[in-house]
Design a protein around this motif. Sequence first.
Motif, short mmCIF file in Angstrom:
data_model
loop_
_atom_site.label_atom_id
_atom_site.label_comp_id
_atom_site.label_asym_id
_atom_site.label_seq_id
_atom_site.Cartn_x
_atom_site.Cartn_y
_atom_site.Cartn_z
N GLN A 47 4.48 -0.42 -8.28
CA GLN A 47 3.74 0.49 -7.41
C GLN A 47 4.68 1.39 -6.63
O GLN A 47 4.47 2.61 -6.54
CB GLN A 47 2.86 -0.29 -6.45
N VAL A 48 5.74 0.83 -6.06
CA VAL A 48 6.70 1.64 -5.29
C VAL A 48 7.39 2.65 -6.20
O VAL A 48 7.58 3.81 -5.83
CB VAL A 48 7.73 0.74 -4.59
N GLN A 75 11.18 11.36 0.81
CA GLN A 75 10.67 12.73 0.91
C GLN A 75 11.47 13.55 1.91
O GLN A 75 11.66 14.76 1.72
CB GLN A 75 9.19 12.69 1.30
N ASP A 86 5.09 5.50 -6.82
CA ASP A 86 4.95 6.36 -5.65
C ASP A 86 6.21 7.20 -5.41
O ASP A 86 6.11 8.37 -5.02
CB ASP A 86 4.65 5.51 -4.42
N THR A 92 0.86 -1.18 0.00
CA THR A 92 0.00 0.00 0.00
C THR A 92 0.90 1.23 0.00
O THR A 92 1.30 1.70 -1.06
CB THR A 92 -0.96 -0.02 1.21
N THR A 93 1.22 1.75 1.17
CA THR A 93 2.15 2.88 1.27
C THR A 93 3.47 2.36 1.81
O THR A 93 3.57 2.00 2.98
CB THR A 93 1.59 3.97 2.19
N HIS A 94 4.49 2.32 0.95
CA HIS A 94 5.78 1.79 1.39
C HIS A 94 6.52 2.86 2.18
O HIS A 94 6.60 4.02 1.75
CB HIS A 94 6.61 1.35 0.19
N PRO A 95 7.10 2.51 3.35
CA PRO A 95 7.77 3.52 4.18
C PRO A 95 8.95 4.19 3.51
O PRO A 95 9.31 5.32 3.86
CB PRO A 95 8.22 2.72 5.42
N ALA A 152 6.59 11.30 -5.61
CA ALA A 152 7.20 12.06 -4.50
C ALA A 152 8.38 12.90 -4.97
O ALA A 152 9.01 13.59 -4.15
CB ALA A 152 7.65 11.09 -3.41
N VAL A 194 9.05 5.56 0.71
CA VAL A 194 8.61 6.78 0.02
C VAL A 194 8.74 7.97 0.96
O VAL A 194 9.26 9.03 0.59
CB VAL A 194 7.17 6.63 -0.50
N GLU A 195 8.30 7.80 2.19
CA GLU A 195 8.46 8.86 3.19
C GLU A 195 9.94 9.11 3.48
O GLU A 195 10.36 10.26 3.67
CB GLU A 195 7.73 8.49 4.48
#
Length: 269
Positions: free
Chosen positions: A176-177, A121, A180, A112-115, A184, A117-118
């Motif tokens: 997907q990653v 950022q 994302d 879903t939301t891979h860490p 970003a 990505v954060e």
Amino acid sequence: MSLYTPFRYDYVGSFLRPEALKTARADHEAGRITAAELKAVEDAAITELIDKQKAAGYHVITDGEFRRATWHLDFMWGFEGVGHKPTEHGLQFHDEAAKIDDTFLTGKLSVTTHPFVEHFQFVKQFEDAQTVAKQTIPAPAQVLEQFIMPVNRAQTFSIYDSEEALVADIVYCYQQVIRDLYAAGCRNLQFDDCTWGLFVDERAHQFFAADDAELARLQRLFLEINNRAIAGKPDDLVINTHICRGNFHSTWACSGPYDAIADLVFAQE
């Protein structure tokens, strides 16, 4: 200045952890500090590292992989369907066993939301006219290797009924990653890949529990999964590969010349 790696001089992207960070991670694992307190120490250590990267004249910045326990397994732990536990035996390198967590499938792979990505950022905010951010992740082949190596095969194929289904899910997760990360602001992505080093080592048959024909098939499969994962990527996203022989306490996992895999990895990947 070009906004894309590789530059004339560059680095892999992983740096030795400062003592304050190692202490904070140990304290978090022992329950002495919270996840937020650990993140604050990570943020400070990464900020200091980026200042040093810029001062040294590099045009690319990374977080040093300071938010990870290992260079590759943390990325896998960001997928649903992946479990891990403290190892009993470790992974044997040339001179010692690396005490990294045993990592295995607990269900079908998804994301879903891979860490990471954060993580990217946070680094992205430090870009300036002279520097660009680079995100490093293990190559798709590295994930496939993790789950089809002899120690994990039985568990993997109790969940997946075919190798192709496993490959398809890894490809889907990577695409997907990558989407994302691109959204970003990532334009410089590095695949770190130890799989090719395993193939050229004199113990390759032992690593994969495979004969010559099976090794040749696996080489083609690893090439295929890397290429499928980046199919359709944006034209302005640059993906480089760092081929590694493993590094743990300055010892190595494998060695050998590239002759056996050169026509594949250097010509077709």
